[in-house]
Design an enzyme around this catalytic site. Structure first.
Site, mmCIF file in Angstrom:
data_model
loop_
_atom_site.group_PDB
_atom_site.id
_atom_site.type_symbol
_atom_site.label_atom_id
_atom_site.label_comp_id
_atom_site.label_asym_id
_atom_site.label_seq_id
_atom_site.Cartn_x
_atom_site.Cartn_y
_atom_site.Cartn_z
ATOM 1 N N HIS A 28 10.896 70.070 -47.825
ATOM 2 C CA HIS A 28 10.231 71.203 -47.991
ATOM 3 C C HIS A 28 9.470 71.533 -46.757
ATOM 4 O O HIS A 28 9.506 72.755 -46.507
ATOM 5 C CB HIS A 28 9.227 71.019 -49.287
ATOM 6 C CG HIS A 28 8.290 72.272 -49.360
ATOM 7 N ND1 HIS A 28 8.813 73.245 -50.455
ATOM 8 C CD2 HIS A 28 7.328 72.456 -49.033
ATOM 9 C CE1 HIS A 28 7.602 74.002 -50.313
ATOM 10 N NE2 HIS A 28 6.634 73.585 -49.657
ATOM 11 N N GLU A 29 8.591 70.747 -46.230
ATOM 12 C CA GLU A 29 7.706 70.922 -45.221
ATOM 13 C C GLU A 29 8.571 71.398 -43.923
ATOM 14 O O GLU A 29 8.395 72.358 -43.144
ATOM 15 C CB GLU A 29 6.793 69.856 -44.804
ATOM 16 C CG GLU A 29 5.934 69.556 -46.039
ATOM 17 C CD GLU A 29 5.094 70.869 -46.562
ATOM 18 O OE1 GLU A 29 4.889 71.694 -45.596
ATOM 19 O OE2 GLU A 29 4.753 70.900 -47.647
ATOM 20 N N GLU A 56 6.941 80.058 -50.113
ATOM 21 C CA GLU A 56 7.298 78.690 -50.876
ATOM 22 C C GLU A 56 8.607 78.330 -51.566
ATOM 23 O O GLU A 56 9.052 77.144 -51.568
ATOM 24 C CB GLU A 56 5.801 78.560 -51.882
ATOM 25 C CG GLU A 56 4.708 78.302 -51.155
ATOM 26 C CD GLU A 56 4.650 77.043 -50.421
ATOM 27 O OE1 GLU A 56 5.107 75.862 -50.522
ATOM 28 O OE2 GLU A 56 4.229 77.059 -49.096
#
Length: 279
Positions: free
Chosen positions: A145-146, A208
């Site tokens: 995700h990051e 996100e």
């Protein structure tokens, strides 16, 4: 200086930045999850990467000076081993990414946190590992995700919001503000040297969602179970009493995030199975 003159000055800087660096682009390929939103960029990727690299070095130096950097060799190697599997598969979204100057470190902190700055500068906090009793599959989901934020250049996309301040200081300060938060002791020790007036706005919910979807694909391609992202967020909800921790306060709601992850984890399941067979 009057409010009007300040506003005029900000407009002049904004116009200069826009004229020299404004482009609309797709930073990544869509991958199996189909992330293909066009992005408007007001600053160059080179400028953001330089500022991010400087901010990262200052952050790691601050952590080291407090004896908070990579204190557990086994834990650090665990995180770096996962990164070594994730980094090559970033090529599925952008061919240049595996060649970035990646750095991976573990910071001793009770915070449930991890981040990847532009250009591949990763930090994972021990609180995330220890408080959640995180599995390798779950940790790969977090790191994926990051990393997706860096691949999509979300930091660069938001850096344009800092127009009106000294651009180099603004970008550096904005990045530090985003990744450490104004209440973080480590963040504060770094912000002072970079520019404390330029905290980055939080990631949008759209950003996100992009990182969630790309993150499960990166994990799957690296041979990690993409459905672990779901169990991760369930753990996060239990630890935080049903609410996300402060660093996730602007992220999608817990329920909607898990529902979306279920859909996209299933979509990339064949990639995971193929990766497992080839290992």
């Amino acid at each position: 200086m009057t409010v009007l003159s300040c506003a005029r000055g900000a407009l002049v800087v904004l116009a200069a930045v826009a004229l020299t660096g404004c482009t609309t682009t797709r930073t990544t390929g869509g991958g199996r999850v189909g992330v293909d939103r066009e992005q408007t960029m007001l600053v160059s990727s080179a400028e953001v990467d330089r500022s991010a690299a400087k901010a990262y070095q200052e952050a790691m130096h601050a952590a080291q000076s407090k004896k908070l950097l990579n204190r557990d060799a086994q834990q650090t190697e665990r995180v770096r081993a996962i990164a070594r599997r994730l980094i090559p598969v970033t090529a599925a979204f952008r061919p240049d990414a595996p060649g970035w100057k990646w750095e991976v470190n573990v910071v001793s902190s009770k915070d449930l946190n991890a981040w990847c700055m532009p250009g591949g500068k990763i930090a994972v906090y021990t609180g995330l590992i220890e408080q959640l009793q995180i599995t390798d599959d779950e940790l790969a989901g977090v790191m994926g995700h990051e990393i997706a934020h860096a691949l999509r250049e979300h930091g660069r996309e938001k850096a344009g919001q800092a127009a009106g301040l000294n651009v180099a200081a603004a970008i550096g300060g904005a990045l530090i503000g985003a990744y450490f938060g104004v209440d973080s002791g480590l963040g504060q020790s770094v912000i002072g040297g970079v520019g404390d007036l330029a905290f980055m706005r939080p990631n949008s919910r759209e950003m996100e969602q992009e990182a969630d979807r790309m993150g499960v694909e990166l994990a799957a391609r690296a041979g990690y179970d993409p459905s672990a992202a779901i169990s991760l967020w369930e753990k996060m909800g239990r630890v935080s009493g049903g609410q996300p921790p402060q660093w996730l306060s602007t992220h999608p709601s817990h329920g909607s995030r898990i529902a979306d992850l279920r859909v996209y984890a299933q979509r990339v399941e064949p990639l995971y199975l193929a990766a497992r067979q080839s290992r």
